[in-house]
Write an enzyme that holds these catalytic residues in place. Structure first.
Site, PDB file in Angstrom:
ATOM      1  CD  GLU A  74      -3.000  -0.924   2.308  1.00 45.97           C
ATOM      2  OE1 GLU A  74      -4.062  -1.544   2.205  1.00 45.97           O
ATOM      3  OE2 GLU A  74      -2.734  -0.179   3.276  1.00 45.97           O
ATOM      4  CB  CYS A  75       0.782   4.329  -0.030  1.00 48.07           C
ATOM      5  SG  CYS A  75       1.061   6.088  -0.391  1.00 48.07           S
ATOM      6  CB  ALA A  76       5.312   3.704   1.750  1.00 45.88           C
TER       7      ALA A  76
END
Length: 848
Positions: free
Chosen positions: A348-350
């Site tokens: 997720e994201c990072a």
């Protein structure tokens, strides 16, 4: 309380809210949590809204995980049970403190305040304490408070904390007005309480990234105790009605996916300073579903946890730590291989950025066909998402709620299959690199709260192989050794070609020559990557005046006042380098001595002006300290130059050892370029008797303004006048003079003192790590450490992506020495990780 306990459990609680963002609710909420914990109370923290950063400070303040209470992410019916979970797990709490989000009534746009602080307060029947910034108002604040206290009959506003009062009289004026509308004031904080934590482009700096977080928290708690009436808040919290819900239980919402008696498959979860964003319920659900969760640090650990069968990478700031992540090649290669082999992976994201091909130009894992870089605009908002295809998170068409919160942008390879449909647009990646028939890698900007979609955890654990798909942990290490050996063999040639390993005059060799775009910079001793916001704003303001010639008067007076000197004892210069040049031009020494190892610029300036220089060498066996023998060797020199603390040794000479070097007919120049990194500036020769003495200071390192060139000389009034007579008109520019004025102010000095304390802790982390590797060090008083790593290690570090300052261009040192700039512990851990690989191989080669 357990799930079987009767409904209707008492829970004293408060929700800290504000009229808008920026009023100080985070620091007040954290301060109250920490102050109550100091009293021995078990405090259950919680946060309204899709936040990860503030809960990190909550956990630090209370010792308990903070629960995110967001009706959009988890559903209205789960908000109170999650609060009850936090209040009863791992043990019963005495009180819950909930931090609000944005303004009290601000929620999802277009929904009349859905998921706002007021919404959560109503769902949990929690009394509200308002935090209001009164720095730009006084009596008018009563109207704001009255409106917020009466606008929604479901809300119970039990008090107000007035923040940033300019004076006691100002605070009392606002207090009387607020209490006149029937709302009690529970505290008044002065404007200069210094109750804050630093920010970054997505909000506050995560607690896990701040080695000084505990010290800051202690200060915040003290301020809260001094200015907030905790004894009045506790009865208000006690008045909250019982929570008439059962605590949320992961075991009740997801059944185990592992048959009885079978071993629990390992799910590796990214952690450390680069991956700090993760809801605690994610881990709890994975474990309830039958997995064994093991955290690892992608910047430090050389391999995935043993037996890894699945990988979860949450949010964080990988762009801040991109170089440390990129240089951990064994782990990078292992993850790339494992994902390609079908390792079930959620990022997720990072986590997606880490798995991309590159981040801010630094090579990453390369499992996701995209490149990422920082963008200009922040993407922020709630999302309703539908999965595009079958994956380890469930079948295609799975609906979830989530949010986006990022400033990076990705450039995906055309045709890459998407993970989610977000309001009609496709986003993320759902990849099946091993051809299993469904996506084993789901990577996206979307953050999801798995308590709101527990089926994600069940599906993910069900997809895990019963044997590790991550491969042998030795794969990455073997690949790294081959790569390092190849690069090390070529490093000396490539470095000579690119930077000039034969540097010519070693006196002109400086740390910036060691730096390259693809290297982590531990060679240059500049503390920050950019000036503090207040200093940057002052420089921008100064640009409006650059059409006029610079006037050094204000800067000279500011520096004089800062040190308790007369204006005539101070001379602003264009950095320390100009001071040394002026010295060489103004004086005609017959016997000039430079005490080495020492910053080479003073000797270079003297030699360039035609003066003969005699070197007196301090010895490593004396820890580069002044001894009776070296003082005797200085003899009758009429000019003596010495650093304090000395670059590169970091030796801090006692002031009472230096002052005897002043004598009739001699000029003593002490280079105190790094004295402001010494807590309290102990051993400085300013102030005091400056007869026959010149002290050089630099401002460029502490304040990250190396390109501005700001420094000054303080000392003997007649000597300062002599130097000034050789200084060209307007040699110090307006921006440099503004830096001198601003950084001499009390608030800047206080910030520099805090930075010096933080540097002391970071340096201790570095020296302890080097000692653990058997590396001798010297110098404990500067923003760098001189380390004897051995010949060839600097080149090996360069091959692995790390730049340190070579030692052999300093007189008195040989190629076994390097100077290492002190950085944050996370970066230092990466360096120690690399040295831990290099040094044993070097030792084996040496003894073979």
């Amino acid at each position: 309380m357990s799930p079987s306990d009767p409904v209707g459990t008492p829970l004293p609680r408060l929700l800290v809210a504000a009229p808008a963002s920026g009023h100080g609710k985070t620091t007040i909420a954290v301060g109250v949590m920490a102050a109550l914990a100091r009293r021995g109370l078990a405090v259950a923290p919680a946060k309204v809204g899709p936040d990860y950063i503030d809960p990190g400070y909550h956990a630090l303040a209370t010792g308990r995980p903070s629960r995110t209470l967001d009706p959009w992410l988890v559903g209205e019916g789960r908000v109170a049970p999650l609060l009850a979970r936090g209040a009863t797990h791992p043990h019963r709490a005495d009180i819950a403190v909930i931090e609000g989000v944005m303004g009290l009534l601000d929620g999802r746009l277009g929904t009349d305040g859905f998921a706002s602080s007021a919404h959560v307060a109503a769902l949990t029947r929690t009394p509200v304490v308002l935090v209001v910034d009164i720095s730009a108002t006084s009596r008018t604040v009563a109207a704001t408070v009255h409106g917020l206290a009466t606008i929604d009959p479901r809300l119970d506003v039990v008090g107000v904390v007035l923040n940033k009062a300019g004076t006691p009289r100002h605070g009392q004026e606002a207090r009387r007005a607020v209490e006149a509308v029937g709302v009690p004031v529970r505290g008044v904080l002065p404007r200069d309480a210094a109750m804050h934590v630093p920010s970054r482009h997505l909000g506050l700096v995560p607690a896990a990234e701040r080695s000084s977080a505990a010290a800051s928290l202690d200060h915040i708690a003290t301020i809260a105790e001094q200015h907030i009436d905790l004894n009045a808040l506790l009865p208000a919290a006690d008045a909250a009605p019982d929570l008439e819900v059962e605590p949320w239980s992961p075991e009740l919402v997801v059944s185990s996916q592992i048959r009885a008696g079978a071993s629990r498959p390992v799910v590796a979860v990214g952690g450390g300073r680069a991956f700090t964003f993760r809801y605690p319920e994610t881990v709890e659900l994975l474990e309830a579903a039958g997995a064994r969760v093991v955290e690892f640090d992608p910047a430090r650990d050389e391999s995935l946890p043993e037996g890894t069968c699945g990988l979860y990478l949450g949010g964080g700031f990988p762009e801040v730590h991109a170089r440390s992540l990129a240089t951990n090649r064994p782990l990078v290669e292992q993850i790339r291989s494992a994902v390609a082999a079908g390792l079930p992976t959620v990022a997720e994201c990072a986590g997606m950025l880490y798995l991309a091909e590159a981040l801010e130009g630094h090579p990453m894992v390369g499992a996701v066909p995209a490149r990422a870089a920082m963008g200009r605009r922040l993407t922020l908002g709630y999302r309703e998402a539908v999965s595009v295809t079958d994956s380890v998170l469930g079948p295609g068409g799975t609906r979830v709620t989530g949010h986006e919160f990022h400033r990076t942008r990705t450039t995906p390879v055309a045709g890459s299959p998407a993970a989610w449909s977000l309001d009609g647009r496709e986003e993320g990646f759902a990849l099946d690199p091993a051809g299993t028939g469904r996506a084993t890698l789901v990577a996206s900007y979307l953050h999801t709260h798995w308590a709101g979609s527990p089926g994600l955890a069940a599906s993910f654990v069900a997809s895990l192989p019963r044997r590790s798909a991550a491969g042998s942990s030795s794969y990455g290490q073997q690949h790294h050794e081959v790569l390092l050996a190849q690069r090390s063999a070529a490093s000396s040639t490539s470095y000579r070609e690119a930077k000039g390993d034969d540097t010519g005059d070693p006196l002109r060799h400086h740390g910036d020559v060691e730096v390259a775009d693809d290297l982590i910079d531990l060679a240059v001793n500049v503390r920050l990557t950019q000036p503090p916001e207040w200093l940057a704003a002052a420089l921008v303001d100064e640009l409006a005046s650059v059409a006029t010639y610079p006037d050094a008067t204000r800067a000279r007076d500011a520096i004089a006042n800062r040190h308790g000197l007369a204006r005539e004892q101070v001379l602003p210069t264009s950095g320390g380098a100009e001071a040394f040049t002026l010295l060489a031009r103004a004086l005609t020494p017959r016997d000039a001595v430079v005490v080495h190892p020492q910053f080479t610029e003073p000797e270079a300036a003297l030699v360039a002006a035609g003066h003969a220089v005699r070197r007196v060498l301090l010895r490593p066996e004396d820890d580069f300290a002044l001894t009776a023998e070296t003082i005797e060797e200085i003899g009758d020199a009429d000019l003596v130059v010495i650093g304090n603390p000395t670059n590169p040794t970091g030796a801090l000479h006692r002031a009472d050892a230096l002052r005897p070097l002043v004598r009739a007919g001699r000029v003593l120049l002490v280079d105190e370029a790094f004295m402001d990194t010494v807590p309290g500036e102990t051993q400085s020769l300013i102030p005091g008797d400056l007869t026959g003495l010149l002290v050089v200071r630099s401002l460029t390192k502490t304040w990250a303004v190396a390109g501005v060139r700001a420094g000054y000389v303080a000392g003997d009034q007649d000597l300062v006048a002599t130097l000034a007579s050789h200084q060209p008109h307007w040699s110090v520019g307006s921006l440099a003079l503004r830096v001198m004025t601003e950084t001499a102010a009390p608030h800047a000095r206080a910030e520099a003192d805090q930075a010096a304390d933080e540097l002391t802790r970071w340096r201790a982390h570095l020296t302890a790590g080097l000692a653990g590797l058997g590396v001798p060090t010297t110098g404990t008083h500067a923003p760098f450490v001189l380390a004897r790593v051995g010949p060839g290690v600097r080149e090996d570090l360069r091959a692995a992506g790390w730049a340190v300052r070579r030692g052999d261009t300093f007189p008195g040192l040989d190629p076994s020495w390097v100077r290492i700039a002190v950085r944050d512990p996370h970066t230092i851990d990466g360096l120690l990780r690399e040295l831990g690989r290099i040094l044993p191989r070097r030792e084996h080669t040496r003894t073979a």
